[in-house]
Design an enzyme around this catalytic site. Sequence first.
Site, PDB file in Angstrom:
ATOM      1  N   THR B 181       0.842  -1.215   0.000  1.00 59.17           N
ATOM      2  CA  THR B 181       0.000   0.000   0.000  1.00 59.17           C
ATOM      3  C   THR B 181       0.844   1.219   0.000  1.00 59.17           C
ATOM      4  O   THR B 181       0.811   2.082   0.869  1.00 59.17           O
ATOM      5  CB  THR B 181      -1.001   0.143   1.103  1.00 59.17           C
ATOM      6  OG1 THR B 181      -1.893  -0.944   1.032  1.00 59.17           O
ATOM      7  CG2 THR B 181      -1.890   1.395   0.906  1.00 59.17           C
ATOM      8  N   ASN B 380      -4.760  -1.383  13.591  1.00 64.36           N
ATOM      9  CA  ASN B 380      -5.222  -2.313  12.567  1.00 64.36           C
ATOM     10  C   ASN B 380      -6.358  -3.219  13.014  1.00 64.36           C
ATOM     11  O   ASN B 380      -6.818  -4.061  12.259  1.00 64.36           O
ATOM     12  CB  ASN B 380      -4.041  -3.138  12.053  1.00 64.36           C
ATOM     13  CG  ASN B 380      -3.138  -2.274  11.194  1.00 64.36           C
ATOM     14  OD1 ASN B 380      -3.555  -1.812  10.150  1.00 64.36           O
ATOM     15  ND2 ASN B 380      -1.931  -2.020  11.670  1.00 64.36           N
TER      16      ASN B 380
END
Lengths: 385, 385
Positions: B181, B380
């Site tokens: 990412t 996360n």
Amino acid sequence: MSVTAPSGFRAAGIACGLKASGRPDVAVVINDGPSAAAAAVFTANRFKAAPVRWSQRVVAGGQVRAVVLNSGGANACTGQDGLDDAQRTAEHLAALLAVPAGQVAVCSTGLIGERLPMRRLLAGVDAAAASASASPEGGAAAANAIMTTDTVPKTCALAGDGYAIGGMAKGAGMLAPALATMLVILTTDADLPPADLDKALRSAVRTTFDRLDADGCMSTNDTVLLLASGASGARPDPGAFAAGLTRACADLAGQLQRDAEGASKAIAVQVTGAATEDDAVAVARAVARSNLLKCAIAGEDPNWGRVLAAVGTTAAAFDPDRVDVAINGVWVCRGGAPGAPRSQVDLRPRDVTITVDLSAGQADATVLTTDLTAAYVHENSAYST
Amino acid sequence: MSVTAPSGFRAAGIACGLKASGRPDVAVVINDGPSAAAAAVFTANRFKAAPVRWSQRVVAGGQVRAVVLNSGGANACTGQDGLDDAQRTAEHLAALLAVPAGQVAVCSTGLIGERLPMRRLLAGVDAAAASASASPEGGAAAANAIMTTDTVPKTCALAGDGYAIGGMAKGAGMLAPALATMLVILTTDADLPPADLDKALRSAVRTTFDRLDADGCMSTNDTVLLLASGASGARPDPGAFAAGLTRACADLAGQLQRDAEGASKAIAVQVTGAATEDDAVAVARAVARSNLLKCAIAGEDPNWGRVLAAVGTTAAAFDPDRVDVAINGVWVCRGGAPGAPRSQVDLRPRDVTITVDLSAGQADATVLTTDLTAAYVHENSAYST
């Protein structure tokens, strides 16, 4: 029940001061025979601890009369001194039992890179050997003495056709590919030669301990040892014995998964529709090792994109537009695109099943893992200090 | 300074409501030429997001007139609808700029598996195109609009011999092998053909972004795009240009490392004495991915056993009895056994260097990673919900 469930075995666990906490830290398991047939599987890590290197040589002979185990120190990466220490430990127990030192295996677990305090350890071996007993209490004490960050002892026992299988295991940290800080002692009073034991053990480990992957880290000390006393006189069909042994290993593997460090979820990653079993294992392992996914499951977030992102790193045969993913039975991804709404997934239960259908064949495999939590980080931030 | 540091480029970043927070979420980078030469490197993940699949086709033509980027949605694993959305976005900006849609690249980042709200996005493209500016502010606004969990924008600028290189990057989560990412736009006003740009970019990425591995996870959306306007008229030596581009990429990679999610330490894993560069990278990556080691570093615990345990999982050429390990310059492990006391290691600084000398050859490599903290888990655990 534990390693003393089959007849022919004595065990003990005592405290000798290796652990600062004063908890039990030395165990012995003694095979009184008549057979001493044995088999083992060891870590694939190239930095093998001294007790692993010693025990590999012992098991190569096919005969193991006793095992001495300690927690409170791994005796890994300790050079020639460490090898000497492992050998001295085996020789010490061998002398007490009047058996060859070359038939005494050694297992250690704890911090890497520190010598063991040998005076305390050998005194502990004396005490453990003196108190070894064939009672259930002996087996339970041994299982208790091999714990490190485990919160509960892990034991199993099952009855075969005229024989029994027992076992104990420790390990809650470095569970990983091809084993990891996992010490497992399996016992049986069946009468089978080392070659049959070896075949049964490898087949059992392949689908159980080898598919348990808590944090992707592989220990220097992993050992799974199977000892057969032959005391029942039963000579089971090797296939039937292997099936029973696999059930015992699956039982212990499940206990290890549920007690993994800091875990709040027990996750089964189930891959179906794979072209080959190897593909299924590779995909399941990639998913089981995704830190991002493991954090999401800790947060009860059915973030299936992280499942696909992990699947997509593998070389397994599949068409990305034909992959389906279910979380706890809800097919949130169909054909690589959104399926059922993620709001339908209930992630509150401790047991979580992630299913990946590759639509590429008939093979399947399941890898067990856990979520990644702040508690895991906390526990592993302050281990050696 | 950012993508507008070289001449020939305009950029903008605005908010169009893709992010619930109302923060900027759409950016454009426009190459006004005279050249439109371009090159790119994309994720190796087999689940490639729709914008990646679109941009691969665009870049294959060697000409890129503009890039539209959005945060607030990855448009990954969205099927044919997602591909149509990416194409519509490119066509929309192409029409505004009167350039071929086949020369407009698209980059997206955010949650996987959700469609983008196209009405808002296209309105955002209108606004961004209208406000695009060659000023430093234009470049800064674009860098700001591509942030997701980043805490600071990442930009770079450097001067070559008669030309400039600029850049911006986002990414703080799935940094991993072969990118992750990570959206990076590099610009230059040098006049080089696509083949030279491609060669320079691949060589720069290989030793920078490809050796940044925060959590081992690989994104579906990674894109590193290099646009050359030729506006300076300078035609640098390709080798000199590649060296400058590598410095720019290393600068951005270091910024990504320092801003990785929840990290409290920036760790450089330096492997020396390897038989080959591939061995050095394999060993460094194995160490950089050890969750147990990364937890230990978070706890400022110089647990070198966990370094060796990771090294031992690789197939690199080495003799376990000849491996040395230093942590922040203190050789705590010599020849696979204890070296200097671990108490000599000072792990309080944010920057940590772990050195592994394999004593097997002359090759070396460094992989950058971060520690594993409770903050990472927290961030996360609650991303998509």
